[in-house]
Motif scaffolding. Structure first.
Motif, mmCIF file in Angstrom:
data_model
loop_
_atom_site.group_PDB
_atom_site.id
_atom_site.type_symbol
_atom_site.label_atom_id
_atom_site.label_comp_id
_atom_site.label_asym_id
_atom_site.label_seq_id
_atom_site.Cartn_x
_atom_site.Cartn_y
_atom_site.Cartn_z
ATOM 1 N N SER A 143 0.929 -1.175 -0.042
ATOM 2 C CA SER A 143 0.141 0.105 0.031
ATOM 3 C C SER A 143 0.931 1.191 0.085
ATOM 4 C CB SER A 143 -0.776 0.063 1.178
ATOM 5 O OG SER A 143 -0.133 -0.284 2.421
ATOM 6 N N GLY A 144 2.299 1.134 0.020
ATOM 7 C CA GLY A 144 3.069 2.291 -0.141
ATOM 8 C C GLY A 144 3.405 2.920 1.471
ATOM 9 N N PRO A 145 4.195 3.767 1.589
ATOM 10 C CA PRO A 145 4.504 4.568 2.770
ATOM 11 C C PRO A 145 3.444 5.014 3.708
ATOM 12 C CG PRO A 145 4.798 6.097 0.992
ATOM 13 C CD PRO A 145 4.563 4.850 0.508
ATOM 14 N N SER A 146 3.387 4.739 4.751
ATOM 15 C CA SER A 146 2.453 5.174 6.003
ATOM 16 C C SER A 146 2.930 6.295 6.870
ATOM 17 C CB SER A 146 2.089 4.027 6.854
ATOM 18 O OG SER A 146 2.966 3.652 7.978
ATOM 19 N N PRO A 147 2.001 6.745 7.471
ATOM 20 C CA PRO A 147 2.391 8.081 8.670
ATOM 21 C C PRO A 147 3.208 7.567 9.615
ATOM 22 C CG PRO A 147 0.096 7.844 7.978
ATOM 23 C CD PRO A 147 0.507 6.898 7.652
ATOM 24 N N CYS A 148 3.126 6.152 9.957
ATOM 25 C CA CYS A 148 3.929 5.580 11.075
ATOM 26 C C CYS A 148 5.485 5.573 10.962
ATOM 27 C CB CYS A 148 3.369 4.474 11.756
ATOM 28 S SG CYS A 148 1.609 4.316 12.111
ATOM 29 N N GLY A 149 5.502 5.648 9.508
ATOM 30 C CA GLY A 149 7.107 5.359 9.236
ATOM 31 C C GLY A 149 7.969 6.713 9.627
#
Length: 332
Positions: free
Chosen positions: A284-290
């Motif tokens: 799904s691609g990069p997430s805010p948690c990263g």
């Protein structure tokens, strides 16, 4: 009698005109006012018991300012709770579609709350067309979420309250996490954003109520077969038309992007001091948690929202939630 008729006619005409104006004003006010919330849903007859409301489930309503009335529900376990979990459904989801998860979490000893955003699920609507999703100010919605936690849930110093935000509900959860809001942690399940085409060059941008994206609501049997859990959500909407929602407006997209732009920059995420977990669909691609100092990511092998995934993938997703919310000593 003739004189009386002649003098009364202008008065009658003026009265008729006044009534017409009042009716027109009332109609305008009705069109612009939020639609009423949907109080009680009927259980679809072919639905399995695992999709029923949890034992002891109770509905309530919450409103802040001029926003539509929000619907929420709560159930408590038969034992001393390990903690509390507040679920924020994503776009197009209703509390009913989360009943199976609420039952699972309750069986593990948690008090479970579900709060639907204004204009979503059984909450009141901004527009007269109940099936068109709209929003005006998601920063205000995030403020209402903090107020709901403080004034309705009212967690004490020793309570452990977690946010579980689905899909497009994640910016509001991040906004609540900025100042802690009495939270022990935040879980973002399949964080997603509404997609909309870039408007063609125009001196006038699309109006807030113009359709920006999303598909019209359709019957479960009107397209490709649905996975069993997604079919259960659709069955609730089929039986309860007030739960149905289809496309969203440019106003919804702008409101989402406004809050997203405030809470996702690295400087904003650095203010999140509590544990932050993203449960992402694989690929799904990069997430805010990263980008968050306290953030972590777990990939879930699923092509649908994880709460509706087949048993194996959903079990991984549920286990991650239970691990993230477990007491520090992991006692059962």
């Amino acid at each position: 009698m003739a004189a009386m008729t002649g003098n009364g006619r202008p008065q009658a005409l003026r009265l008729a005109a006044l009534i017409a104006i009042l009716v027109a004003l009332a109609a305008c006010q009705k069109d612009e006012s939020p639609k009423e919330p949907f109080a009680l849903s009927r259980v679809p007859s072919p639905l399995g018991a695992r999709y029923y409301p949890p034992d002891g489930w109770a509905w309530g309503f919450f409103q802040l300012g001029e926003a539509p009335i929000q619907r929420y529900g709560v159930s408590s376990p038969p034992v001393v709770p390990k903690g509390q979990i507040l679920i924020l459904p994503g776009y197009g989801e209703s509390a009913e579609g989360w009943f199976e998860t609420a039952r699972d979490l309750g069986a593990r000893g948690y008090t479970v709350w579900i709060l639907e955003a204004p204009g979503q699920g059984g909450s009141g609507r901004w527009l007269a067309d109940r099936q068109t999703g709209h929003a005006k100010d998601m920063n205000a919605e995030a403020g209402a979420l903090r107020t709901f936690i403080r004034s309705v849930i009212r967690p004490g110093p020793d309570d452990r309250l977690f946010l579980l935000a689905s899909g497009e509900a994640y910016p509001a959860a991040l906004a609540a996490a900025e100042n802690g809001a009495g939270l022990a942690g935040v879980i973002l399940s399949d964080p997603a954003a509404p997609s909309a085409p870039s408007p063609r060059f125009s001196f006038a941008p699309p109006s807030d109520t113009a359709i920006a994206g999303g598909q019209p609501w359709r019957r479960p049997d009107a397209g490709p077969p649905l996975a069993p859990r997604a079919a259960a959500q659709a069955a609730w909407q089929l039986t309860n038309p007030d739960l149905r929602i289809g496309p969203y407006t440019w106003g919804y997209v702008r409101a989402f992007r406004g809050l997203q732009a405030r809470v996702t920059p690295a400087a904003a995420l650095a203010r999140v001091r509590i544990p932050l977990l993203c449960l992402n669909r694989a690929g799904s691609g990069p997430s805010p948690c990263g980008s968050a100092p306290t953030g972590a990511d777990i990939a879930i092998d699923s092509s649908v929202p994880p709460q509706w995934a087949p048993d194996q993938s959903r079990a991984v997703w549920l286990a991650a939630i239970l691990d993230a919310t477990a007491p520090r000593d992991h006692e059962p």
